[in-house]
Design a protein around this motif. Structure first.
Motif, PDB file in Angstrom:
ATOM      1  N   PRO A  74      61.805  26.971  48.582  1.00 51.55           N
ATOM      2  CA  PRO A  74      63.234  26.740  48.834  1.00 51.55           C
ATOM      3  C   PRO A  74      63.487  25.410  49.527  1.00 51.55           C
ATOM      4  O   PRO A  74      62.602  24.867  50.212  1.00 51.55           O
ATOM      5  CB  PRO A  74      63.632  27.916  49.731  1.00 51.55           C
ATOM      6  N   ASP A  90      63.964  34.489  55.484  1.00 57.16           N
ATOM      7  CA  ASP A  90      62.966  33.747  56.240  1.00 57.16           C
ATOM      8  C   ASP A  90      61.994  33.111  55.256  1.00 57.16           C
ATOM      9  O   ASP A  90      61.574  33.740  54.282  1.00 57.16           O
ATOM     10  CB  ASP A  90      62.211  34.671  57.192  1.00 57.16           C
ATOM     11  N   HIS A  91      61.607  31.888  55.535  1.00 58.10           N
ATOM     12  CA  HIS A  91      60.771  31.140  54.605  1.00 58.10           C
ATOM     13  C   HIS A  91      59.489  30.689  55.309  1.00 58.10           C
ATOM     14  O   HIS A  91      59.537  29.966  56.295  1.00 58.10           O
ATOM     15  CB  HIS A  91      61.518  29.930  54.063  1.00 58.10           C
ATOM     16  N   TYR A  94      59.055  25.725  53.297  1.00 55.96           N
ATOM     17  CA  TYR A  94      60.337  25.253  52.768  1.00 55.96           C
ATOM     18  C   TYR A  94      60.481  23.758  52.996  1.00 55.96           C
ATOM     19  O   TYR A  94      59.876  23.176  53.900  1.00 55.96           O
ATOM     20  CB  TYR A  94      61.514  26.002  53.406  1.00 55.96           C
TER      21      TYR A  94
END
Length: 266
Positions: A74, A90-91, A94
């Motif tokens: 993302p 939540d990543h 990213y």
């Protein structure tokens, strides 16, 4: 735009992404320069910061290019986030993008503005590219010992942060966001040789180049303001810490940074 699709395994580090990200940053910078005229118009966002057509145009170059390069990662970008369009959740990994960092400097034609693209994994910046459209300089890194400064027409030169010289600190502060009282308290008891001022995230690269020793920031910033420069500084042997000495981390609520101190080698 040429095909930049990367191997998605990411098992061999992130350096393989750098050539494509460098190209993306340069292309965004060339778009920005089309708007660098005597009649730059800025609008004020809800947080009080300025935005121009150049910010949006650069973002329109960067976002699809990163999505094409790494479809599964993302992208969090300043203007998209301001419009409520950041990917939810939540990543663990990213991209963080500031398509035009230093918009006030862009409007004022000082040349001190940058395109910032950073990659964060598990709360740590692991890749960073910063491009200065006016002079064509580019900084890039993807891991310890990989930081380079590319001067237009001369190729890559490795850069490294320095230990504090015996004659004292060179201290860097913002042209616009200074807190002199806090800065004086921070520097109390320290040997200071020189104070310098700069705009935009270029400050991190001046430390990474070994020209400056410390940059205290006592006002708010966002993660996209710092990620690219942070990755470059880490690769050059420097660090960014909170006032209590902990590493500045990423993945915070609404991507807001607190106070921090950027250091060279220690």
């Amino acid at each position: 735009m040429s095909d930049r699709r990367a191997d998605q395994s990411l098992d061999h580090g992130f350096a393989k992404l750098l050539p494509a990200v460098r190209t993306i940053a340069r292309e965004a910078g060339q778009v920005i320069l089309r708007y660098y005229t005597d009649t730059v118009t800025a609008h004020v966002k809800s947080d009080g910061s300025p935005v121009t057509a150049a910010d949006h145009a650069a973002e329109a170059v960067i976002l699809p290019a990163l999505h094409h390069l790494t479809p599964d990662i993302p992208v969090i970008s300043e203007e998209q986030h301001a419009a409520g369009k950041s990917p939810p959740g939540d990543h663990g990994i990213y991209w963080l993008v500031d398509p035009l960092d230093g918009t006030r400097s862009f409007v004022e034609h000082t040349g001190e503005f940058t395109v910032n693209i950073g990659l964060v994994k598990d709360g740590v910046p692991v890749l960073g590219v910063m491009y200065l459209p006016v002079d064509g300089d580019l900084y890039a890194a993807a891991g310890p010992g990989t930081a380079v400064h590319c001067v237009q027409g001369r190729g890559d030169v490795p850069i490294s942060a320095r230990m504090v010289p015996p004659d004292g600190l060179v201290v860097l502060s913002s042209r616009r966001h200074g807190d002199r009282e806090r800065l004086d308290r921070f520097l109390e008891g320290k040997l200071v040789k020189e104070h310098r001022h700069s705009s935009s995230a270029l400050k991190f690269c001046l430390i990474a180049r070994g020209e400056v020793d410390v940059y205290p920031r006592f006002g708010p910033t966002c993660e996209w303001d710092t990620a690219a420069g942070h990755a470059i500084l880490l690769a050059a042997g420097g660090s960014i810490e909170t006032p209590d000495g902990k590493p500045l981390g990423y993945g915070k609520p609404d991507f807001l940074n607190g106070e921090f101190i950027a250091y060279g080698r220690r």
